[in-house]
Design an enzyme around this catalytic site. Structure first.
Site, PDB file in Angstrom:
ATOM      1  N   SER A  97     -23.556  14.350 -13.521  1.00  0.00           N
ATOM      2  CA  SER A  97     -23.613  13.565 -14.767  1.00  0.00           C
ATOM      3  C   SER A  97     -23.436  12.059 -14.547  1.00  0.00           C
ATOM      4  O   SER A  97     -24.146  11.267 -15.183  1.00  0.00           O
ATOM      5  CB  SER A  97     -22.569  14.068 -15.769  1.00  0.00           C
ATOM      6  OG  SER A  97     -22.907  15.352 -16.187  1.00  0.00           O
TER       7      SER A  97
ATOM      8  N   LYS B 267      -1.817  -8.220  -3.853  1.00  0.00           N
ATOM      9  CA  LYS B 267      -2.672  -7.029  -3.705  1.00  0.00           C
ATOM     10  C   LYS B 267      -1.790  -5.783  -3.708  1.00  0.00           C
ATOM     11  O   LYS B 267      -0.832  -5.693  -2.937  1.00  0.00           O
ATOM     12  CB  LYS B 267      -3.429  -7.107  -2.380  1.00  0.00           C
ATOM     13  CG  LYS B 267      -4.198  -5.848  -2.035  1.00  0.00           C
ATOM     14  CD  LYS B 267      -4.764  -5.931  -0.621  1.00  0.00           C
ATOM     15  CE  LYS B 267      -5.414  -4.616  -0.227  1.00  0.00           C
ATOM     16  NZ  LYS B 267      -5.729  -4.534   1.190  1.00  0.00           N
TER      17      LYS B 267
ATOM     18  N   ASP C  55     -25.625  21.624 -25.082  1.00  0.00           N
ATOM     19  CA  ASP C  55     -26.219  22.701 -24.262  1.00  0.00           C
ATOM     20  C   ASP C  55     -27.229  23.477 -25.112  1.00  0.00           C
ATOM     21  O   ASP C  55     -28.258  23.940 -24.615  1.00  0.00           O
ATOM     22  CB  ASP C  55     -25.129  23.681 -23.781  1.00  0.00           C
ATOM     23  CG  ASP C  55     -24.294  23.095 -22.646  1.00  0.00           C
ATOM     24  OD1 ASP C  55     -24.767  22.172 -21.968  1.00  0.00           O
ATOM     25  OD2 ASP C  55     -23.153  23.571 -22.460  1.00  0.00           O
TER      26      ASP C  55
ATOM     27  N   HIS D 110       0.845  -1.213   0.000  1.00  0.00           N
ATOM     28  CA  HIS D 110       0.000   0.000   0.000  1.00  0.00           C
ATOM     29  C   HIS D 110       0.863   1.240   0.000  1.00  0.00           C
ATOM     30  O   HIS D 110       1.874   1.287   0.710  1.00  0.00           O
ATOM     31  CB  HIS D 110      -0.877   0.063   1.257  1.00  0.00           C
ATOM     32  CG  HIS D 110      -1.614  -1.206   1.521  1.00  0.00           C
ATOM     33  ND1 HIS D 110      -1.021  -2.300   2.100  1.00  0.00           N
ATOM     34  CD2 HIS D 110      -2.890  -1.556   1.249  1.00  0.00           C
ATOM     35  CE1 HIS D 110      -1.902  -3.279   2.184  1.00  0.00           C
ATOM     36  NE2 HIS D 110      -3.043  -2.860   1.670  1.00  0.00           N
TER      37      HIS D 110
ATOM     38  N   SER E  58     -20.110  16.874  -9.989  1.00  0.00           N
ATOM     39  CA  SER E  58     -20.981  16.708 -11.160  1.00  0.00           C
ATOM     40  C   SER E  58     -22.074  15.675 -10.926  1.00  0.00           C
ATOM     41  O   SER E  58     -21.827  14.616 -10.341  1.00  0.00           O
ATOM     42  CB  SER E  58     -20.136  16.304 -12.366  1.00  0.00           C
ATOM     43  OG  SER E  58     -20.999  15.965 -13.437  1.00  0.00           O
TER      44      SER E  58
ATOM     45  N   LYS F 100     -14.554  23.073 -22.311  1.00  0.00           N
ATOM     46  CA  LYS F 100     -15.408  22.940 -23.501  1.00  0.00           C
ATOM     47  C   LYS F 100     -14.693  23.385 -24.775  1.00  0.00           C
ATOM     48  O   LYS F 100     -14.902  22.801 -25.838  1.00  0.00           O
ATOM     49  CB  LYS F 100     -16.711  23.713 -23.298  1.00  0.00           C
ATOM     50  CG  LYS F 100     -17.608  23.047 -22.258  1.00  0.00           C
ATOM     51  CD  LYS F 100     -18.934  23.739 -22.094  1.00  0.00           C
ATOM     52  CE  LYS F 100     -19.753  23.034 -21.020  1.00  0.00           C
ATOM     53  NZ  LYS F 100     -21.018  23.684 -20.734  1.00  0.00           N
TER      54      LYS F 100
ATOM     55  N   GLN G 221     -13.434   4.512  -1.185  1.00  0.00           N
ATOM     56  CA  GLN G 221     -14.255   3.290  -1.244  1.00  0.00           C
ATOM     57  C   GLN G 221     -15.736   3.659  -1.319  1.00  0.00           C
ATOM     58  O   GLN G 221     -16.216   4.444  -0.512  1.00  0.00           O
ATOM     59  CB  GLN G 221     -14.045   2.450   0.028  1.00  0.00           C
ATOM     60  CG  GLN G 221     -12.673   1.850   0.161  1.00  0.00           C
ATOM     61  CD  GLN G 221     -12.420   1.280   1.569  1.00  0.00           C
ATOM     62  OE1 GLN G 221     -13.128   1.588   2.520  1.00  0.00           O
ATOM     63  NE2 GLN G 221     -11.386   0.470   1.683  1.00  0.00           N
TER      64      GLN G 221
HETATM   65  P1  NAP Z   1     -18.057  30.356 -17.620  1.00  0.00           P
HETATM   66  O1  NAP Z   1     -17.695  30.090 -19.032  1.00  0.00           O
HETATM   67  O2  NAP Z   1     -17.014  30.321 -16.591  1.00  0.00           O
HETATM   68  O3  NAP Z   1     -18.803  31.785 -17.534  1.00  0.00           O
HETATM   69  C1  NAP Z   1     -19.147  32.331 -16.297  1.00  0.00           C
HETATM   70  C2  NAP Z   1     -19.993  33.583 -16.538  1.00  0.00           C
HETATM   71  O4  NAP Z   1     -20.467  34.035 -15.264  1.00  0.00           O
HETATM   72  C3  NAP Z   1     -19.209  34.741 -17.146  1.00  0.00           C
HETATM   73  O5  NAP Z   1     -20.059  35.447 -17.987  1.00  0.00           O
HETATM   74  C4  NAP Z   1     -18.817  35.563 -15.909  1.00  0.00           C
HETATM   75  O6  NAP Z   1     -18.634  36.939 -16.192  1.00  0.00           O
HETATM   76  C5  NAP Z   1     -20.085  35.418 -15.092  1.00  0.00           C
HETATM   77  N1  NAP Z   1     -19.829  35.686 -13.676  1.00  0.00           N
HETATM   78  C6  NAP Z   1     -19.130  34.913 -12.821  1.00  0.00           C
HETATM   79  N2  NAP Z   1     -19.137  35.460 -11.590  1.00  0.00           N
HETATM   80  C7  NAP Z   1     -19.843  36.612 -11.672  1.00  0.00           C
HETATM   81  C8  NAP Z   1     -20.209  37.619 -10.741  1.00  0.00           C
HETATM   82  N3  NAP Z   1     -19.834  37.554  -9.472  1.00  0.00           N
HETATM   83  N4  NAP Z   1     -20.969  38.655 -11.182  1.00  0.00           N
HETATM   84  C9  NAP Z   1     -21.364  38.720 -12.469  1.00  0.00           C
HETATM   85  N5  NAP Z   1     -21.037  37.804 -13.410  1.00  0.00           N
HETATM   86  C10 NAP Z   1     -20.294  36.755 -13.011  1.00  0.00           C
HETATM   87  O7  NAP Z   1     -19.204  29.309 -17.155  1.00  0.00           O
HETATM   88  P2  NAP Z   1     -20.335  28.599 -18.029  1.00  0.00           P
HETATM   89  O8  NAP Z   1     -19.891  27.258 -18.482  1.00  0.00           O
HETATM   90  O9  NAP Z   1     -20.841  29.542 -19.031  1.00  0.00           O
HETATM   91  O10 NAP Z   1     -21.448  28.326 -16.891  1.00  0.00           O
HETATM   92  C11 NAP Z   1     -22.154  29.405 -16.317  1.00  0.00           C
HETATM   93  C12 NAP Z   1     -23.225  28.845 -15.374  1.00  0.00           C
HETATM   94  O11 NAP Z   1     -24.133  28.028 -16.102  1.00  0.00           O
HETATM   95  C13 NAP Z   1     -22.640  27.954 -14.283  1.00  0.00           C
HETATM   96  O12 NAP Z   1     -23.351  28.169 -13.097  1.00  0.00           O
HETATM   97  C14 NAP Z   1     -22.910  26.545 -14.798  1.00  0.00           C
HETATM   98  O13 NAP Z   1     -23.037  25.600 -13.752  1.00  0.00           O
HETATM   99  C15 NAP Z   1     -24.227  26.751 -15.509  1.00  0.00           C
HETATM  100  N6  NAP Z   1     -24.439  25.749 -16.570  1.00  0.00           N
HETATM  101  C16 NAP Z   1     -25.532  24.982 -16.464  1.00  0.00           C
HETATM  102  C17 NAP Z   1     -25.791  24.040 -17.438  1.00  0.00           C
HETATM  103  C18 NAP Z   1     -27.007  23.198 -17.300  1.00  0.00           C
HETATM  104  O14 NAP Z   1     -27.148  22.213 -18.026  1.00  0.00           O
HETATM  105  N7  NAP Z   1     -27.928  23.556 -16.420  1.00  0.00           N
HETATM  106  C19 NAP Z   1     -24.945  23.868 -18.539  1.00  0.00           C
HETATM  107  C20 NAP Z   1     -23.816  24.709 -18.630  1.00  0.00           C
HETATM  108  C21 NAP Z   1     -23.593  25.646 -17.627  1.00  0.00           C
HETATM  109  P3  NAP Z   1     -17.176  37.508 -16.597  1.00  0.00           P
HETATM  110  O15 NAP Z   1     -17.029  37.195 -18.053  1.00  0.00           O
HETATM  111  O16 NAP Z   1     -17.269  38.930 -16.283  1.00  0.00           O
HETATM  112  O17 NAP Z   1     -16.179  36.763 -15.759  1.00  0.00           O
END
Ligand code: NAP
Length: 551
Positions: free
Chosen positions: A277, A181, A372, A155, A275, A331, A243
């Site tokens: 997922s 093991k 998405d 281990h 996640s 992404k 685990q």
């Molecule tokens: P991302 O690429 O990191 O973008 C984050 C966004 O949030 C940017 O526009 C950022 O603005 C803004 N932001 C972060 N903190 C902030 C604050 N304090 N005040 C104002 N704006 C703020 O993330 P993403 O992939 O687009 O995801 C964004 C959200 O969508 C997350 O909560 C994620 O979990 C959710 N999401 C959900 C799904 C679903 O299937 N439900 C799918 C994808 C994403 P700046 O550009 O100014 O930093």
């Protein structure tokens, strides 16, 4: 099923490909025995095959030997007896003689334990510990056939041990031990692949497992590669990090139906442990009888790390890695990886510039998709229909808050359906960039109606649909509990407001919108909708969505 293995002929169940579930139960004092036996009974009723009595400190108890005999005799499952030394993550700090005495006690039980676990390092000590263990086992209370077998183990709780393969080769070549093991702390997903390679080339029954968040795959997929057993925990902590419980193994992971043909998928993100997922896709795989499992795989937020992980996973043929869901912040890396591998990228995904799904097409090439987009459009259309509309986004005014990956997908999706989109973000330049990109035609794809505005400029406007694609309001985030919508934006019963944030279910934005009569929809619906498209992209059929987990 007989949970023992004769070192000459391997036991019937094991040779039939069954990988045992062993529940490790620590017993530190005599007064803990009744509870430990009850726990083992529960483990048995839950479907475990073996119990490992971890009696590291029992030798310190004046009645330790008698207690161990009782534990072994009354054990409801065939058992492994282990006094793990401190140097290998246990609590045994006594002398070799004390340990030999405890083995002797265990083997005096009727019937004796099925296995005694002894570390490779101890086995080779000057006091001939290996000889003692073998002698005790040979002269145990049982018949020759039932005599305990020796598990020779190693281990490392800190990382991959140096000389891993030579240590394992040494265990395989030792004629006195039945099972080899090796367990170590995984630092990356690559460690699991090394464990699988060891199992594939085993010279005798072998346990090869990785600990920690990165090691779960080795524990769950042990049957795919012929591992002798996997460990399950009984309480919150278990005896090693990572685990799962017996119930999780059997119910959530469908452990008994994992076999050589099981296909493997991952959700690659950083971090990935939160996640949902794996829960969603594994439920669908099991409900739809698809022989596949999906794992959370945390990959450091760098292109190089993403690329190396993808190459390892897709490159190890016996793993049958067939695809990945991809989340923040990978992404764009997902798209680049598929592009560089000569894969297929549809026009929408190319234009969005980010993919959340990678799969393998029938011709063997990889493909990238952005589901998405499908998720947002589907959920919005259905919300519009349920609030009396026809669900058609054409001509609707839509405000998208944010300019990250989710905002890009949402802006593209709704604008591509004919909506007029206003995009606003804290960092205004990022919103402007998206608007400029989408506002020009791309090949035969038309220019989209997307304009950027400052957040404050949304005040006093009215939109048919508002979608929050910022992480504002997200549980555990820097703006937890906050509402991203500027003061003054007009909302009424004809408005539809969607929040991509899915934890918590009821965000400050949705509360604010529902108080004003708007039709509200949360991120969970979008998550399920986009995951259903991933499932379809991988398997060719829609998932049984009624089998999705509860929010
Ligand atoms: P991302 O690429 O990191 O973008 C984050 C966004 O949030 C940017 O526009 C950022 O603005 C803004 N932001 C972060 N903190 C902030 C604050 N304090 N005040 C104002 N704006 C703020 O993330 P993403 O992939 O687009 O995801 C964004 C959200 O969508 C997350 O909560 C994620 O979990 C959710 N999401 C959900 C799904 C679903 O299937 N439900 C799918 C994808 C994403 P700046 O550009 O100014 O930093």
């Amino acid at each position: 099923m007989r949970a023992v293995c004769d070192d000459s002929s391997a036991c019937v169940a094991y040779s039939c490909g069954v990988t045992f579930i062993a529940v490790a139960i620590p017993v530190s004092r005599t007064d803990a025995v009744s509870r430990a036996l009850e726990s083992a009974q529960i483990a048995k009723s839950q479907g475990a095959d073996l119990v490992e009595w971890r009696v590291d400190t029992l030798a310190e108890d004046p009645s330790g030997s008698a207690t161990l005999i009782r534990l072994v005799q009354e054990s409801p499952l065939p058992c492994i007896v282990t006094l793990r030394t401190e140097s290998e993550g246990g609590a045994f700090s006594g002398s070799d003689d004390e340990r030999i005495e405890m083995w002797r006690a265990a083997c005096a039980a009727v019937p004796p334990p099925a296995y005694i676990d002894i570390e490779l390092a101890t086995y080779h000590r000057r006091v001939p510990m290996g000889d003692s263990a073998r002698d005790i086992a040979r002269f145990s209370s049982g018949s020759k056939l039932d005599a305990p077998r020796i598990i020779l183990s190693f281990h490392d709780f800190h990382g991959r041990p140096a000389g891993l393969s030579s240590r394992v080769a040494e265990m395989w070549s030792d004629p006195g031990s039945a099972i080899a093991k090796v367990v170590w702390m995984a630092r990356t997903p690559r460690d699991n692949i090394e464990a699988f390679e060891l199992l594939a080339s085993r010279a005798k029954p072998t346990i090869a497992l990785c600990m920690g968040e990165h090691g779960l795959m080795s524990r769950i997929l042990a049957p795919k590669f012929g591992g002798f057993l996997t460990y399950a925990r009984m309480d919150d902590h278990g005896t090693a990090p990572g685990q799962p419980t017996t119930e999780e193994l059997l119910r959530d992971w469908g452990f008994r139906s994992i076999n050589r043909s099981t296909k493997v998928y991952g959700i690659l993100a950083y971090p990935a442990s939160h996640s949902r997922s794996p829960e969603i896709h594994n439920r669908w795989f099991l409900a739809a009888n698809v022989n596949a499992r999906l794992f959370a795989i945390s990959v450091a937020p760098l292109w190089e790390s993403f690329k190396a992980t993808m190459l390892e996973l897709f490159g190890h043929e016996p793993l049958d890695f067939c695809g990945a869901a991809v989340s923040m912040p990978h992404k764009e890396n997902a798209l680049r990886f598929v592009e560089e591998s000569g894969g297929v990228i549809d026009q929408s995904t190319q234009r969005i510039g980010a993919a959340n799904t990678i799969g393998r097409a029938a011709d063997g090439r990889l493909f990238a998709r952005n589901t998405d987009v499908d998720g947002v459009v589907e959920v919005l259309s259905s919300a519009m229909r349920s609030s009396g509309g026809d669900g058609d986004l054409r001509g609707k005014r839509v405000a998208i808050l944010g300019a990250g990956g989710a905002a890009r997908a949402a802006a593209f999706g709704v604008a591509n359906r004919g909506a007029s989109v206003v995009i606003a973000n804290r960092t205004a330049s990022k919103a402007t960039q998206i608007a400029e990109e989408f506002a020009v035609a791309c090949g035969d794809a038309p220019a989209l109606d997307v304009t950027a505005k400052a957040m404050s400029a949304l005040a006093k406007e009215r939109f048919d649909v508002i979608v929050n694609c910022t992480s504002v309001g997200m549980e555990g985030g820097s703006a937890e509990g906050q509402n991203p919508l500027p003061e003054g934006v007009v909302l009424d019963e004809r408005s539809v407001v969607m929040d991509a944030v899915y934890a918590p279910a009821q965000t400050a934005l949705l509360r604010h919108a529902s108080q004003r009569g708007a039709k509200c929809v949360g991120g969970w619906e979008m998550l399920i909708a986009q995951a259903a498209h991933q499932f379809e992209a991988w398997t060719g059929s829609r998932p049984p969505t009624d089998a999705a987990p509860a929010r």
